[in-house]
Design an enzyme around this catalytic site. Structure first.
Site, PDB file in Angstrom:
ATOM      1  N   ASP A  18       0.536  83.918  37.536  1.00  0.00           N
ATOM      2  CA  ASP A  18       1.353  83.742  36.252  1.00  0.00           C
ATOM      3  C   ASP A  18       0.348  84.742  35.476  1.00  0.00           C
ATOM      4  O   ASP A  18      -0.661  85.039  35.394  1.00  0.00           O
ATOM      5  CB  ASP A  18       0.931  82.634  35.502  1.00  0.00           C
ATOM      6  CG  ASP A  18       1.813  82.619  34.311  1.00  0.00           C
ATOM      7  OD1 ASP A  18       3.053  82.326  34.086  1.00  0.00           O
ATOM      8  OD2 ASP A  18       1.138  82.608  33.163  1.00  0.00           O
ATOM      9  N   HIS A 168       1.172  78.757  28.590  1.00  0.00           N
ATOM     10  CA  HIS A 168       0.922  80.160  28.110  1.00  0.00           C
ATOM     11  C   HIS A 168      -0.521  80.529  28.508  1.00  0.00           C
ATOM     12  O   HIS A 168      -1.008  81.407  27.916  1.00  0.00           O
ATOM     13  CB  HIS A 168       1.495  80.537  26.887  1.00  0.00           C
ATOM     14  CG  HIS A 168       2.993  80.299  26.799  1.00  0.00           C
ATOM     15  ND1 HIS A 168       3.771  81.175  27.722  1.00  0.00           N
ATOM     16  CD2 HIS A 168       3.855  79.303  26.353  1.00  0.00           C
ATOM     17  CE1 HIS A 168       5.010  80.415  27.330  1.00  0.00           C
ATOM     18  NE2 HIS A 168       5.115  79.681  26.527  1.00  0.00           N
TER      19      HIS A 168
END
Length: 192
Positions: A18, A168
């Site tokens: 990610d 996030h």
């Protein structure tokens, strides 16, 4: 003369990746953090922040990660250093398996990771093409569903996965992705 037996082939290691970035594409914009986690091995993970490589950024994209750009400019490792550390970590896994890139969606994360490896190291530890597994496409093939039904939130709901927030933070989100993909593999094995 008999040849010595070949050593057994090591298993594939799915590396959930990610990234957080301050814009939509690498080069004009910067990858500002990178997280990786090995599927099925919660003890194996990697995280780094990166110093921005350009002056341009999209405020809304930067806001998603909640990272302070000024702090990154002062304190984060340069891209060359961060990507060298990432490659060293990936290559260190080769004694236990064969690293395979995994993201969901792979287009965004893969674009940044592959570009950064090529730009700053000249090669990618994943492969020359940067190829890997797109989790959403894998789910579509597994379930015979449309793209719209392959969002991570739908996958998590279908597999009854709870307590896996998407924050996030690249390191945390890589671990989330690794757990989701592990559950997908388990579900596939159970239905076989």
């Amino acid at each position: 003369m008999d040849k010595p037996p070949k050593p057994p082939r090591l298993p594939e290691l799915y590396i959930a990746v990610d990234v957080e970035a301050d814009g939509p594409i690498p080069g004009p914009y910067s990858m500002i953090s990178l997280g990786m986690a090995v599927v099925g091995r919660p003890d194996l993970g990697f995280y780094t922040e990166l110093r921005p490589i350009s002056d341009d950024f999209v405020p809304e994209a930067l806001a998603v990660s909640a990272l302070d750009r000024d702090r990154l400019l002062r304190e984060a490792p340069a891209a060359e250093e961060a990507m060298a550390a990432a490659a060293k970590w990936i290559n260190g896994l080769r004694k236990i398996g064969r690293p395979v890139f995994l993201a969901g969606p792979a287009v965004f994360d893969g674009m940044f990771v592959h570009w950064y490896f090529l730009r700053f190291l000249g090669k990618s530890p994943f492969s020359a093409s940067g190829a890997g597994i797109d989790m959403r496409s894998y789910w579509m093939g597994m379930r015979g569903c449309e793209w719209v039904s392959s969002r991570k939130s739908i996958i998590k709901q279908t597999l009854k996965l709870e307590g896996l927030p998407h924050t996030h933070h690249a390191g945390e989100d890589a671990r989330e992705l690794a757990e989701v993909f592990e559950a997908m593999l388990d579900a596939r094995a159970e239905s076989a």
